[in-house]
Design an enzyme around this catalytic site. Structure first.
Site, PDB file in Angstrom:
ATOM      1  N   TYR A   1     -85.398  37.834   4.951  1.00  0.00           N
ATOM      2  CA  TYR A   1     -86.095  37.026   3.945  1.00  0.00           C
ATOM      3  C   TYR A   1     -85.869  35.541   4.199  1.00  0.00           C
ATOM      4  O   TYR A   1     -86.811  34.745   4.202  1.00  0.00           O
ATOM      5  CB  TYR A   1     -85.585  37.416   2.568  1.00  0.00           C
ATOM      6  CG  TYR A   1     -86.254  36.774   1.402  1.00  0.00           C
ATOM      7  CD1 TYR A   1     -85.693  35.639   0.788  1.00  0.00           C
ATOM      8  CD2 TYR A   1     -87.429  37.275   0.873  1.00  0.00           C
ATOM      9  CE1 TYR A   1     -86.301  35.049  -0.313  1.00  0.00           C
ATOM     10  CE2 TYR A   1     -88.037  36.687  -0.229  1.00  0.00           C
ATOM     11  CZ  TYR A   1     -87.461  35.584  -0.815  1.00  0.00           C
ATOM     12  OH  TYR A   1     -88.067  34.989  -1.908  1.00  0.00           O
TER      13      TYR A   1
ATOM     14  N   SER B   1     -88.800  29.200  -1.005  1.00  0.00           N
ATOM     15  CA  SER B   1     -87.654  29.803  -1.693  1.00  0.00           C
ATOM     16  C   SER B   1     -86.415  28.925  -1.543  1.00  0.00           C
ATOM     17  O   SER B   1     -86.379  28.017  -0.701  1.00  0.00           O
ATOM     18  CB  SER B   1     -87.377  31.167  -1.046  1.00  0.00           C
ATOM     19  OG  SER B   1     -86.086  31.639  -1.334  1.00  0.00           O
TER      20      SER B   1
HETATM   21  P1  NAP Z   1     -92.901  40.373  -6.787  1.00  0.00           P
HETATM   22  O1  NAP Z   1     -92.801  40.594  -8.256  1.00  0.00           O
HETATM   23  O2  NAP Z   1     -92.204  41.319  -5.861  1.00  0.00           O
HETATM   24  O3  NAP Z   1     -94.460  40.263  -6.377  1.00  0.00           O
HETATM   25  C1  NAP Z   1     -94.791  40.180  -5.022  1.00  0.00           C
HETATM   26  C2  NAP Z   1     -96.268  40.468  -4.924  1.00  0.00           C
HETATM   27  O4  NAP Z   1     -96.643  40.489  -3.539  1.00  0.00           O
HETATM   28  C3  NAP Z   1     -96.632  41.824  -5.508  1.00  0.00           C
HETATM   29  O5  NAP Z   1     -97.818  41.720  -6.239  1.00  0.00           O
HETATM   30  C4  NAP Z   1     -96.866  42.675  -4.268  1.00  0.00           C
HETATM   31  O6  NAP Z   1     -97.785  43.709  -4.464  1.00  0.00           O
HETATM   32  C5  NAP Z   1     -97.453  41.646  -3.329  1.00  0.00           C
HETATM   33  N1  NAP Z   1     -97.398  42.099  -1.933  1.00  0.00           N
HETATM   34  C6  NAP Z   1     -96.325  42.522  -1.248  1.00  0.00           C
HETATM   35  N2  NAP Z   1     -96.692  42.867  -0.005  1.00  0.00           N
HETATM   36  C7  NAP Z   1     -98.042  42.673   0.089  1.00  0.00           C
HETATM   37  C8  NAP Z   1     -99.021  42.863   1.121  1.00  0.00           C
HETATM   38  N3  NAP Z   1     -98.677  43.325   2.326  1.00  0.00           N
HETATM   39  N4  NAP Z   1    -100.310  42.548   0.848  1.00  0.00           N
HETATM   40  C9  NAP Z   1    -100.665  42.088  -0.375  1.00  0.00           C
HETATM   41  N5  NAP Z   1     -99.788  41.887  -1.406  1.00  0.00           N
HETATM   42  C10 NAP Z   1     -98.496  42.181  -1.154  1.00  0.00           C
HETATM   43  O7  NAP Z   1     -92.351  38.939  -6.401  1.00  0.00           O
HETATM   44  P2  NAP Z   1     -92.208  37.580  -7.242  1.00  0.00           P
HETATM   45  O8  NAP Z   1     -90.818  37.468  -7.726  1.00  0.00           O
HETATM   46  O9  NAP Z   1     -93.353  37.424  -8.197  1.00  0.00           O
HETATM   47  O10 NAP Z   1     -92.357  36.549  -6.027  1.00  0.00           O
HETATM   48  C11 NAP Z   1     -93.610  36.084  -5.607  1.00  0.00           C
HETATM   49  C12 NAP Z   1     -93.351  35.164  -4.437  1.00  0.00           C
HETATM   50  O11 NAP Z   1     -92.373  34.184  -4.801  1.00  0.00           O
HETATM   51  C13 NAP Z   1     -92.771  35.891  -3.229  1.00  0.00           C
HETATM   52  O12 NAP Z   1     -93.258  35.285  -2.045  1.00  0.00           O
HETATM   53  C14 NAP Z   1     -91.266  35.627  -3.349  1.00  0.00           C
HETATM   54  O13 NAP Z   1     -90.620  35.686  -2.085  1.00  0.00           O
HETATM   55  C15 NAP Z   1     -91.261  34.245  -3.888  1.00  0.00           C
HETATM   56  N6  NAP Z   1     -90.040  33.856  -4.597  1.00  0.00           N
HETATM   57  C16 NAP Z   1     -89.587  34.595  -5.646  1.00  0.00           C
HETATM   58  C17 NAP Z   1     -88.434  34.149  -6.329  1.00  0.00           C
HETATM   59  C18 NAP Z   1     -87.833  34.899  -7.490  1.00  0.00           C
HETATM   60  O14 NAP Z   1     -86.691  34.572  -7.870  1.00  0.00           O
HETATM   61  N7  NAP Z   1     -88.505  35.872  -8.079  1.00  0.00           N
HETATM   62  C19 NAP Z   1     -87.805  32.979  -5.919  1.00  0.00           C
HETATM   63  C20 NAP Z   1     -88.306  32.298  -4.816  1.00  0.00           C
HETATM   64  C21 NAP Z   1     -89.432  32.745  -4.176  1.00  0.00           C
HETATM   65  P3  NAP Z   1     -97.261  45.182  -4.856  1.00  0.00           P
HETATM   66  O15 NAP Z   1     -96.514  45.045  -6.140  1.00  0.00           O
HETATM   67  O16 NAP Z   1     -98.502  46.013  -4.962  1.00  0.00           O
HETATM   68  O17 NAP Z   1     -96.363  45.613  -3.707  1.00  0.00           O
HETATM   69  C1  GCO Z   2     -81.908  36.930  -3.522  1.00  0.00           C
HETATM   70  C2  GCO Z   2     -83.074  36.569  -4.387  1.00  0.00           C
HETATM   71  C3  GCO Z   2     -83.681  35.265  -3.903  1.00  0.00           C
HETATM   72  C4  GCO Z   2     -84.854  34.892  -4.752  1.00  0.00           C
HETATM   73  C5  GCO Z   2     -85.444  33.614  -4.325  1.00  0.00           C
HETATM   74  C6  GCO Z   2     -84.510  32.466  -4.494  1.00  0.00           C
HETATM   75  O1  GCO Z   2     -81.714  38.127  -3.268  1.00  0.00           O
HETATM   76  O2  GCO Z   2     -81.198  35.994  -3.122  1.00  0.00           O
HETATM   77  O3  GCO Z   2     -84.044  37.584  -4.404  1.00  0.00           O
HETATM   78  O4  GCO Z   2     -84.067  35.402  -2.575  1.00  0.00           O
HETATM   79  O5  GCO Z   2     -85.839  35.860  -4.697  1.00  0.00           O
HETATM   80  O6  GCO Z   2     -85.990  33.685  -3.050  1.00  0.00           O
HETATM   81  O7  GCO Z   2     -85.254  31.284  -4.273  1.00  0.00           O
END
Ligand code: NAP
Ligand code: GCO
Length: 265
Positions: free
Chosen positions: A159, A146
């Site tokens: 986080y 992230s």
């Molecule tokens: P999301 O929409 O919240 O999806 C997260 C997924 O993880 C969901 O399918 C959730 O399942 C699953 N999950 C949560 N807890 C779990 C557990 N204990 N066992 C199995 N599955 C579990 O998040 P996203 O935005 O797609 O992000 C995916 C990854 O990228 C995460 O690691 C997040 O931190 C990272 N990320 C996201 C962003 C962003 O801007 N969106 C940026 C940087 C990094 P349920 O829905 O069933 O709970």
């Molecule tokens: C926040 C956001 C971020 C993104 C991502 C950025 O609240 O700042 O959720 O954490 O999810 O991780 O890279």
């Protein structure tokens, strides 16, 4: 042929939390590159829904229900994949949660829960999957990091602690497993339009203005931006890339930021 470098035919992929958002995009892109996609989630219903979406995209996804924070549950789930699909060649530790609460207001248990899902779980799943990769002669592990692997910001202490730790867990997995031809890397997405960011992106939320200011590309990322980057790290094109965090952020980390209009000279 250069295209062969990105051909994942017959590779077994596990994407944790792959039922929507970034994980769904990663699974779809790697599936379209020929991989056998295994998708994990906590919810049977979401797995069923996701399977339909994968099928609509021409991908026969194998769904497996387990909680990534539960070592026994992980072992059962991975064993099911190994028995019914095959040894995992490519692991994407994507499952994650976030709790946006100031430190002074955050219960310690909430802090620990985020650490468990976002940091301890990649350790658990990686530790369970690596022996099969070693036996098979190599593999790929991609940890979803992230911007918060680099920055802090108010309200995301748990986080950021987890994602900062995940950056160095990635380095340590690389140090211990590179000799087995396992490449362990991370992807550091910028701000991506998924369910996880909906609350700070939609409805005129001021955070949207901050993201626009900090992102030179001038847009939120899409899950596909991450899926496409994952294809590189999952492919033979990256066999000498190891311990690296590939930031896919539209330029955020290169940019201190500007006041809109002031720099348009
Ligand atoms: P999301 O929409 O919240 O999806 C997260 C997924 O993880 C969901 O399918 C959730 O399942 C699953 N999950 C949560 N807890 C779990 C557990 N204990 N066992 C199995 N599955 C579990 O998040 P996203 O935005 O797609 O992000 C995916 C990854 O990228 C995460 O690691 C997040 O931190 C990272 N990320 C996201 C962003 C962003 O801007 N969106 C940026 C940087 C990094 P349920 O829905 O069933 O709970
Ligand atoms: C926040 C956001 C971020 C993104 C991502 C950025 O609240 O700042 O959720 O954490 O999810 O991780 O890279």
């Amino acid at each position: 042929m250069i295209q062969e470098l990105f051909n994942l035919k017959d590779k077994v992929v596990l994407v944790t939390g792959g039922t929507h958002g970034i994980g769904m995009s990663v699974g779809t892109v790697l599936g379209k590159a020929g991989a056998k996609i295994c998708v994990n989630d906590l919810s049977e219903e979401k797995l069923d829904e996701a399977k339909k979406e994968y099928t609509a995209n021409g991908i026969d996804a194998f769904t497996v229900l387990f909680d990534v924070t539960d070592e026994a549950d992980v072992d059962t789930g991975i064993s099911k994949i190994e028995e019914e699909v095959g040894t995992i060649d490519i692991l994407v530790n994507n499952a994650g949660i976030i709790k946006r609460v100031p430190i002074l207001d955050m219960p310690v248990d909430d802090y620990k829960q985020v650490i468990d899902v976002d940091l301890v779980a990649p350790f658990i799943v990686g530790k369970r999957v690596a022996p099969g990769m070693i036996k098979k002669g190599g593999g790929k592990i991609i940890n979803m990091c992230s911007m918060m692997s680099v920055y802090g910001r108010n309200s995301v202490s748990a986080y950021a602690s987890a994602k900062g730790g995940l950056k160095l867990l990635t380095a340590n997995m690389c140090c211990e497993w590179a000799k087995y031809n396992i490449q362990v890397n991370g992807i550091g997405p910028g701000y991506i339009a998924t369910a996880q960011t909906a609350s700070i992106r939609e409805g005129g939320h001021p955070f949207n203005d901050l993201v626009m200011m900090r992102t030179p590309a001038g847009r939120w990322g899409e899950p596909e931006d991450i899926g496409n980057a994952a294809l590189f790290l999952a492919s033979d094109a990256s066999t000498f890339v190891n311990g690296h965090i590939l930031y896919v952020d539209g330029g955020i980390l290169a940019n201190f930021g500007y006041v809109k209009g002031e720099n348009d000279l």
